[in-house]
Enzyme design. Structure first.
Site, short mmCIF file in Angstrom:
data_model
loop_
_atom_site.label_atom_id
_atom_site.label_comp_id
_atom_site.label_asym_id
_atom_site.label_seq_id
_atom_site.Cartn_x
_atom_site.Cartn_y
_atom_site.Cartn_z
N LEU B 61 0.84 -1.19 0.00
CA LEU B 61 0.00 0.00 0.00
C LEU B 61 0.88 1.25 0.00
O LEU B 61 1.28 1.74 1.06
CB LEU B 61 -0.90 -0.03 1.24
CG LEU B 61 -2.24 0.70 1.15
CD1 LEU B 61 -3.13 0.30 2.31
CD2 LEU B 61 -2.10 2.19 1.04
N GLU B 63 1.26 4.53 -2.72
CA GLU B 63 0.99 5.15 -4.01
C GLU B 63 2.23 5.81 -4.62
O GLU B 63 2.46 5.71 -5.82
CB GLU B 63 -0.14 6.17 -3.90
CG GLU B 63 -1.54 5.57 -3.87
CD GLU B 63 -1.89 4.94 -2.54
OE1 GLU B 63 -1.17 5.17 -1.54
OE2 GLU B 63 -2.90 4.21 -2.48
N ALA B 87 -8.98 8.08 -7.44
CA ALA B 87 -8.28 9.33 -7.74
C ALA B 87 -8.03 10.14 -6.47
O ALA B 87 -7.09 10.92 -6.42
CB ALA B 87 -9.09 10.15 -8.75
N ILE B 90 -4.47 9.94 -5.32
CA ILE B 90 -3.45 10.17 -6.34
C ILE B 90 -2.60 11.39 -6.02
O ILE B 90 -1.53 11.58 -6.60
CB ILE B 90 -4.12 10.33 -7.73
CG1 ILE B 90 -3.18 9.85 -8.86
CG2 ILE B 90 -4.58 11.75 -7.99
CD1 ILE B 90 -3.85 9.71 -10.20
N PRO B 92 -0.50 12.39 -3.59
CA PRO B 92 0.93 12.28 -3.28
C PRO B 92 1.76 11.93 -4.52
O PRO B 92 2.96 12.19 -4.58
CB PRO B 92 1.01 11.14 -2.26
CG PRO B 92 -0.37 10.94 -1.77
CD PRO B 92 -1.29 11.41 -2.84
N HIS B 132 -13.49 9.61 -2.13
CA HIS B 132 -13.62 8.65 -3.23
C HIS B 132 -14.39 9.25 -4.41
O HIS B 132 -14.83 8.52 -5.29
CB HIS B 132 -14.35 7.38 -2.76
CG HIS B 132 -13.53 6.49 -1.88
ND1 HIS B 132 -13.11 6.86 -0.63
CD2 HIS B 132 -13.05 5.23 -2.08
CE1 HIS B 132 -12.42 5.85 -0.10
NE2 HIS B 132 -12.37 4.87 -0.96
#
Ligand SMILES: Cc1ncc(C[n+]2csc(CCOP(=O)(O)OP(=O)(O)O)c2C)c(N)n1
Ligand SMILES: [Mg+2]
Lengths: 382, 329
Positions: B61, B63, B87, B90, B92, B132
């Site tokens: 985990l 990103e 999304a 996203i 970072p 989300h």
């Protein structure tokens, strides 16, 4: 829980024969457990357990958490709650950690820590309101400095370090307590926060609820490290494991860690070993990636029946007590759920009213337009 | 092997990924839960089984690592297709995309490049939990050296994703998750890509140009029908590749109709609609019969599900705005 079975394979390198290699450091990780499945005592119980009322409170709170959890799932299944992450099987962690905290400590929970939030004084209706899709659920009546749940996994570790910095600057003896999952320890923020907390000796307690899964990614696929507790060692912070299904162990470990932190001994990490008995969320189907057999094996570790078995064996708990407690919890949860369902949706203006301390002039027109447009049911994704 | 099958947008993404893995052994797929689980939406369903865990990789985990690893592998001759699960997670990764993926070619004067795709489901309207439902396309469209592509139908998802994967430069491919199961159509799995940098006419008309992308195409097409019934003829354009933006078809349409409305779900200020309006002002101002309008999300945090519907730009708002615009000239 058998800590061995929950840690990754040993990865110790061979000891070098080379004389140029001088031994520099060695670290140990211990796992604490007092009560094993079926309520058997495996080690001398700590002082706190002489307080039977405390043990009963821990037990009640775990049962309440479980009854709440069942209700939330039922509401979701009938279209009255949004996607919901069940905490089934992990009740001892939220209960144990939060019960050891003081009101003026600051909790930064992950999205699964309903149990900790409940214990902190967030109401059932507020929890349902949040998971039902209403921001007012995060404007809870519980400790007002606690954070709302953290959805972007692991992004709250640095906030916890920041809250701890504030505590340190203020010179008070409260503690910031952050709870996150095993998966969260793979995020950069985890290491960054631990590192700073170590350097600055911040009053921070990190609790990792290691439930062996991060959606479909197992603990072993998450990291090659044998324990998650040892990740603290890398930052110069004490790290320990605790049987996360033994409420007494969780409570005691948290209590001791908080005392040490309050005494100025710097941050601490507890890895609580547990198991996610349910799906990741109501939107997940765990049978796609893990065996039912594995799940049934872990039911044996269930934290709720473990403490009940212990209390029963000590003649502190009867079938009648159990019946009464279940009825109480169900009554409380049902009436809170009714109350939640009766809360009307906020007006459209609420979108604007908490954006800034004072709504800036340029947004006022948009707010008016939104209120007007919001009257029409044909607006909004239709 | 050419197969035609009726499928939805999600299924088309899966077909394109399978095709890319099949056709080019340097293609790899990575992300959280993309393996055995097939992705939380099932976009990668069956791919690990078929192509093995060396090419379809479940990641820890992390990103930033996912995006950064894609950068590294891309420079060494692979074509990583990395999934960011939502999304909302996203942000970072913008460091990896902005500082590295989109710049390596420039920094090395072409010696190293980043043929990678970052896929992410985006957008609201599906009653998802907090974080989300965001629409971050404008953030990425502001990054030079990066393509931003958004499909709005199964066939276009298939063709555009294949084009994105085969493209020699980095692409952020945002999938409107509200459309994942919204419509089905026959998709031919023939490996044919669609051109990037090419807006698509979804409807031809004479009175007003409606410009949009992603899930808002649903409301825009619905509005177009209602307007048609009222005698207002609309031209609907799906921008598809937001960046680099080929404004030619948009401006040509506006020069024909003299009117334009841009519709998007993301917040209004600094939204990608502003860029489109600026292009029209640049190229086609003298053809305009009325001011160009935007129907967008508000400049607010997208609300949780109970209020979310009131945030999303709706058909009625588009129709009303079109009528206002028509009344101005
Ligand atoms: C940054 C980020 N990436 C991905 C997700 C999607 N997601 C939600 S929970 C989760 C797994 C979390 O695993 P863990 O930290 O072990 O917590 P658990 O769910 O087991 O309680 C993922 C990948 C997210 N919420 N945030
Ligand atoms: Mg976990």
């Amino acid at each position: 829980m058998n800590s061995k079975s929950n840690n990754a394979e040993p990865d110790d390198g061979a000891r070098p024969a080379d004389k140029a290699m001088n031994h520099v450091a060695r670290f140990d990780i211990f796992c604490r457990r007092y009560i094993e499945p079926e309520g058997n005592v495996v080690a001398e119980l700590p002082e706190v357990t002489s307080d039977v009322d405390l043990l009963k409170r821990l037990y009640r709170q775990m049962v309440l958490t479980r009854v709440f959890d069942q209700k939330a799932i039922a509401l979701q299944r009938t279209g009255r709650l949004g996607t919901y992450p069940s905490v089934l099987g992990q009740e001892a962690i939220g209960t144990g950690v939060a019960s050891a905290m003081r009101d003026d400590d600051v909790l930064l929970p992950s999205f699964r820590e309903h149990g900790a939030q409940l214990q902190r004084g967030v109401s059932i209706r507020e929890l349902l309101l949040y998971w039902g899709g209403d921001e007012r659920g995060s404007d809870f009546s519980g400790p007002r400095n606690d954070f709302p749940v953290c959805i972007p996994v692991g992004s709250h570790f640095p906030h916890a370090a920041g809250a701890a910095l504030a505590i340190k600057l203020r010179g008070s003896d409260n503690v910031a307590v952050v709870i996150a999952g095993d998966g969260a320890t793979s995020k950069g923020e985890f290491y960054e926060a631990l590192n700073i907390a170590g350097v600055w000796q911040l009053p921070l307690l990190v609790v990792i609820a290691n439930n062996q899964w991060a959606i479909s990614v197992s603990r072993k696929e998450q990291t090659r490290a044998r324990t998650l507790a040892q990740k603290a060692i890398a930052a110069g912070i004490p790290g320990e494991q605790v049987d996360g299904n033994d409420a007494v162990a969780v409570f005691t470990a948290t209590m001791e860690a908080l005392e040490a932190i309050r005494a100025g001994r710097g941050p601490h990490l507890i890895e609580a070993l547990t198991y996610r008995l349910g799906d990741h969320t109501t939107a997940d189907n765990a049978s796609r990636y893990r065996d039912d057999e594995e799940v049934s094996l872990h039911w044996h570790e269930d934290p709720v029946s473990r403490l009940r078995d212990y209390l029963t064996a000590q003649n502190h708990w009867t079938k009648e007590d159990e019946q009464t407690l279940l009825e109480e919890c169900r009554g409380q949860v049902d009436s809170e759920a009714e109350a939640y369902l009766a809360i009307p949706v906020q007006p459209v203006s609420a979108m604007f009213d908490h954006l800034f301390a004072v709504l800036p002039e340029p947004l006022k027109l948009q707010r008016e337009y939104a209120m007007e447009a919001g009257k029409d049911d044909q607006n909004g994704g239709n | 092997m050419t197969k035609m099958a009726e499928t939805d947008l999600l299924g088309a993404v899966n077909l394109a990924l399978g095709r890319a893995l099949q056709d080019d052994e340097t293609t790899i797929v990575l992300g959280e839960d993309v393996g055995v689980n097939g992705g939380v939406f099932r976009a990668t369903d069956g791919l690990q089984e078929k192509f093995g865990s060396a090419r379809v990789l479940d990641t820890p985990l992390a990103e930033c690592a996912i995006a950064g690893i894609a950068v590294g592998a891309a420079t060494q001759g692979f074509r990583p297709v990395a999934e960011i699960q939502f999304a909302g997670f996203i942000y970072p990764v913008i460091d990896q995309v902005l500082n590295h993926a989109s710049r390596l070619r420039t920094r090395t004067r072409g010696r190293l490049s980043c043929p990678m795709v970052l896929r992410a489901p985006y957008g609201g309207g599906v009653h998802a939990p907090e974080h989300h439902s965001e629409s971050p396309e404008a953030l990425f469209a502001h990054i030079p050296g990066l393509r931003v592509v958004i499909p709005s139908s199964p066939q276009r998802a298939y063709g555009l994703l294949l084009a994105a994967i085969r493209n020699p430069d980095p692409v952020v491919f945002l999938e409107p998750k509200r459309l994942y199961h919204a419509l089905r159509e026959d998709v031919t799995d023939d490996g044919k890509e669609l051109p990037l940098d090419q807006p698509v006419y979804l409807r031809q008309g004479r009175d007003i140009t409606l410009v949009t992308w992603g899930a808002s195409t649903l409301e825009v097409l619905r509005a177009a029908e209602q307007l048609e019934a009222e005698g207002i003829s609309t031209e609907v354009i799906d921008v598809a590749t937001l960046s680099p933006l080929n404004d030619e078809p948009i401006c040509a349409s506006v020069e024909k109709t003299g009117r334009c409305i841009v519709v998007h779900e993301a917040a209004r200020t600094g939204g990608f609609g502003a860029e489109i309006v600026a292009r029209i002002a640049d190229r086609s101002l003298t053809s305009l019969l009325a001011p160009v309008r935007r129907v967008t999300g508000y400049d607010t945090v997208i609300p949780l599900p109970r209020l979310e519907v009131k945030y999303m730009p709706g058909t009625r708002q588009i129709v009303d705005t079109a009528q206002e615009v028509m009344a101005l000239s």
